[in-house]
Design a protein around this motif. Sequence first.
Motif, mmCIF file in Angstrom:
data_model
loop_
_atom_site.group_PDB
_atom_site.id
_atom_site.type_symbol
_atom_site.label_atom_id
_atom_site.label_comp_id
_atom_site.label_asym_id
_atom_site.label_seq_id
_atom_site.Cartn_x
_atom_site.Cartn_y
_atom_site.Cartn_z
ATOM 1 N N SER A 35 79.642 99.179 45.164
ATOM 2 C CA SER A 35 80.397 100.156 44.373
ATOM 3 C C SER A 35 79.725 101.521 44.454
ATOM 4 C CB SER A 35 80.468 99.677 42.931
ATOM 5 O OG SER A 35 80.900 100.731 42.108
ATOM 6 N N ASP A 87 87.094 96.697 40.218
ATOM 7 C CA ASP A 87 85.806 96.305 39.646
ATOM 8 C C ASP A 87 86.027 95.114 38.721
ATOM 9 O OD1 ASP A 87 87.006 97.308 37.446
ATOM 10 O OD2 ASP A 87 85.514 98.831 36.997
ATOM 11 N N ALA A 343 85.038 90.822 42.050
ATOM 12 C CA ALA A 343 84.236 92.029 41.839
ATOM 13 C C ALA A 343 82.787 91.714 42.182
ATOM 14 C CB ALA A 343 84.353 92.494 40.397
#
Lengths: 443, 337, 271
Positions: A35, A87, A343
Amino acid sequence: MKKTFAIGGVHPHDSKLSRQSAVEELPLPETVAISMAQHLGAPATPIVAVGDKVLVGQLIAEPSGFVSAPVHSSVSGTVKAIEPRADLAGNPVPHVVIEVEGDAWLPEIDRTPNFVGDMTLSAEQILARIKEAGIVGLGGAAFPTHIKLSPPPGKKAEVLILNGTECEPYLTSDDHIMRDRPDEIAMGAQIMMKALGVGRCYIGIEENKPEAIKAMRIAAIRFGGLEVVRLKKKYPQGGEKQLIDAIIGRRVPSLGLPIDTGAVVQNVGTALAVYEAVQKHKPLIDNMITVTGRCLPVQKNFLVRIGTPFSKLLEAVGGIPENAAKIISGGPMMGKAISNLEATTVKASSAVLVLTEKETKRRPEGPCIRCGKCADACPMGLQPFLLYKLAKMNRPDEMEQEKVFDCIECGCCLYTCPAGIPLLDLIRIGKADVMKIMRSRKK
Amino acid sequence: MSNLIVSPSPHLHGPESTRRVMGDVLIALLPVTLVALLCYGWSVLILLLSGVATCVLCEYLINRFLLHRPCSVGDLSAIVTGVLLVLNLPPAAPWWIAVVGAVVAIGIAKMTFGGLGQNLFNPALVGRVFLLVSFPVLMTDWTIPHGLLQDHLPSLSAQVDAFSGATPLGVAKEGLGAGSTLQELFAGGQFNWNMFFLRPGGSVGELSALALLVGFLYLLCRRVIKVTIPLTIVATVVVLSAIFSAVDPARFTGPLFNVFTGGLLLGAIFMATDYVTSPMTTLGQIIYGVGIGVIALCIRYFGSYPEGVSFSILIMNCVVPLLNKYCKPRRFGKEAK
Amino acid sequence: MTIVYTIACLVALGLFFAVVLYFVAQKFKVEEDPRIGQVESLLPGANCGGCGNAGCRAFAEKVVAADSLDDFFCPVGGNEVMARIAGALGREAVEKEPMVAVVRCQGTAEHCQKLNRYDGAPSCRVAATLYSGETGCRWGCIGLGDCVSACEFGGVHLDPRTHQVSIDTGLCTGCGGCARACPHHVIELRPRGPRGRRVYVSCVNQDKGALTRKACTIGCIGCGKCAKVCPFEAIRIENNLAYIDYTKCKGCGKCAAECPTHAIVATPIEK
């Protein structure tokens, strides 16, 4: 004498199930998705392109903005995609997806287990190294560490406090790093003390971790200026404000910062990451994650590369059990419920907790019986029942008078409410409104 | 595996629930209720049954037909109100007294305000005071019904005989009004330790201070109530009555007498600590407790009623919203400059 | 004699307080334009805030203070009330088309599969700040009824079984309270249309077509067929989502018939 903070707090059951299971390294997944928004502040900007080959520890994204942090590749392989992915809450966030090929590290990273105790760098060099390594607070908020270690002008740090409380039930990752790597943590503390220019460091550890206390005490003797403080078990002792109150007895003023008391608080995990970054040239690419829950057959502590899907972590303990009802990233009091198991882990991930319906389901909401238990439990001395009512009626002015901005969202009020009223849910919303109004007023 | 649950943090919840709190209060009331049943026999059982049944039925009917809300009887609060009401009645009261009291307690004092958590006054006390002003003769008839214990414990029978007819507070008020001094009225001393264990005469729940204290300890251990309110009430009464009785022992009764006679302990432990009608912060609770103690003692000393605990609690109930508004808990951290 | 004294005393007291009150009232008298009260009495008095002011009184104060009525409109009272206000103030009122709220989401459980269970406070705002929602669609109606409690007129209903929100057009005043309460901006104000005929895209999903289709069978996939078939060029596709411009739409309903996912709703013409 055991210390603790003065106001409020609750005593949820300890549930440190994975206390005695040794740390294992999780096998590398086939792909990782890293991320770009792993820290508080602006997301990082990717600097690699699809098809690029990357090594472990290679910089793949640069900070964009003052409060931001760089991101490094946690695996070696080929960049497969740079795209928004959901996410853990299902919201799209830019990710760099890397297909894993082997495990080739950047050559300058020292991977030997040798302890490096010499330090010649100046404070500025240390801060630069911490910034480059992309280190963020590993206690949960993921605030970039180099900013926290540079007090704003006019403020002077007097003492460093290491947070080894791990006051959330179930979590054992900090416990394990303190037991296994006390010298490195102590060295990390030394480095941060030098960066801050302070001579004193307290390490606060709750009494339910006797091995960690012992190990850190032995390490503290080896280094100067360190003192281990044994703390009573009480949640939310790991909250910055509560920890400062517990250890040095000073209270962070309302709307103030911890530095106003002269204290800088860092997590023990952050201290370890600082040691590795400064002494071993290793950026923040992995972290310790507890996979736990009563319904799991085994509870384990894993050393996990950042960007590993949560589903892989659960596979490593035998998959999701039939009676699992909620999977949480982080501890049960402040962690986030995962709605998307594909995620991936981020820098501040500390645990994956599996709870059953019986353990986690909220009880049906009843009328407030005005018992005042929420006010007794609030560590900030607020009146949650009142804030809840005001939030429900949408009265931001009165909420501001009642100091809703002091709320640290620890969840003690909701935990303790016998009527099952969703106090914190609405207070959080009201707080966001009030903060928005206050910010717009400042401008 | 069914769909995962998603919710905001925290994901754990404490063991306490409204139902558990009310259940704990019922358990704490068990000792004194049992002692009363043994001592007073069937008449108390009939009162209990009629009082509790009416409370529950009343709450159910009002929820169902007037408010159109889901039934709230399951939280046990109506049962607590029913038991407390009966503990505040004379043991020889007829069954319909309990029924009328229960209808007033639940129908007027609780449900008209919106049910549990909304009422301003303690429902059981409103019921009792309503009965006291409506049926003064029945409500001060302290005849002691024949219970099981008297047959087997001769010493108790003797004690019962010694007290029958009037409560010590009643004796004091009447005697002083007629011009006697306390020394003449209580030749054997105002207080003896028998009164602590078992003292028939007076309301059902005033029977045994010991049983009340056992219930109090249970509530404390279970953290249902904090010690603040009962302690401040009793301390206020002790201090004030000590001063008064020292000044004029012929007119004013002493501290031990005041604590262990009448409904003071019952009121302090079970009625004044009702969550809904007591302040939420410690400072508020102290003011509330002192207020109750002062008013109760003033009514006993200077009022026309021999006993004033119910009235004093109801009067202080009115102040609770103000106390909640102005007594804030201790906050963390001062304002930043 | 006692009676006389009593009456005399009471009368004296009454007179005394009357005099005191008179002077106090004089001292604290607030001068205000009498037209404010006049305008306020013409307003519906719902204090809904649909005009953008805190309430009807605030609206009246602003209307009286302003030079023209161009920027003011009471959505609840509509043209009728505005005309009366204009008459009272001797000004010209602007005619506006009456609006009604429409819900731009049809994603019930049969169209939009549930992937998890929400267990927090029953508030759309809480759920919206927490995560992307119970289904694969993070854009649509959350179904916890913030709009229902926001409506001052009881015009929004939530089906307890399907959690589908519907607007009672008979009760809807077009104040926009529900639209403001919706964290996902699913509710939009549109003109009531000629004889109640409204054509709108009942979807707010801006994901790519394939993603939308996967999450919901009745969502707009942004295929553009509606835009092609529209004779008035009233439809545009932005962010993978069709939007019908109500200033151009004539309500022919050709797009609704063309839409492959039935995401376009054309309300039946009222007789």
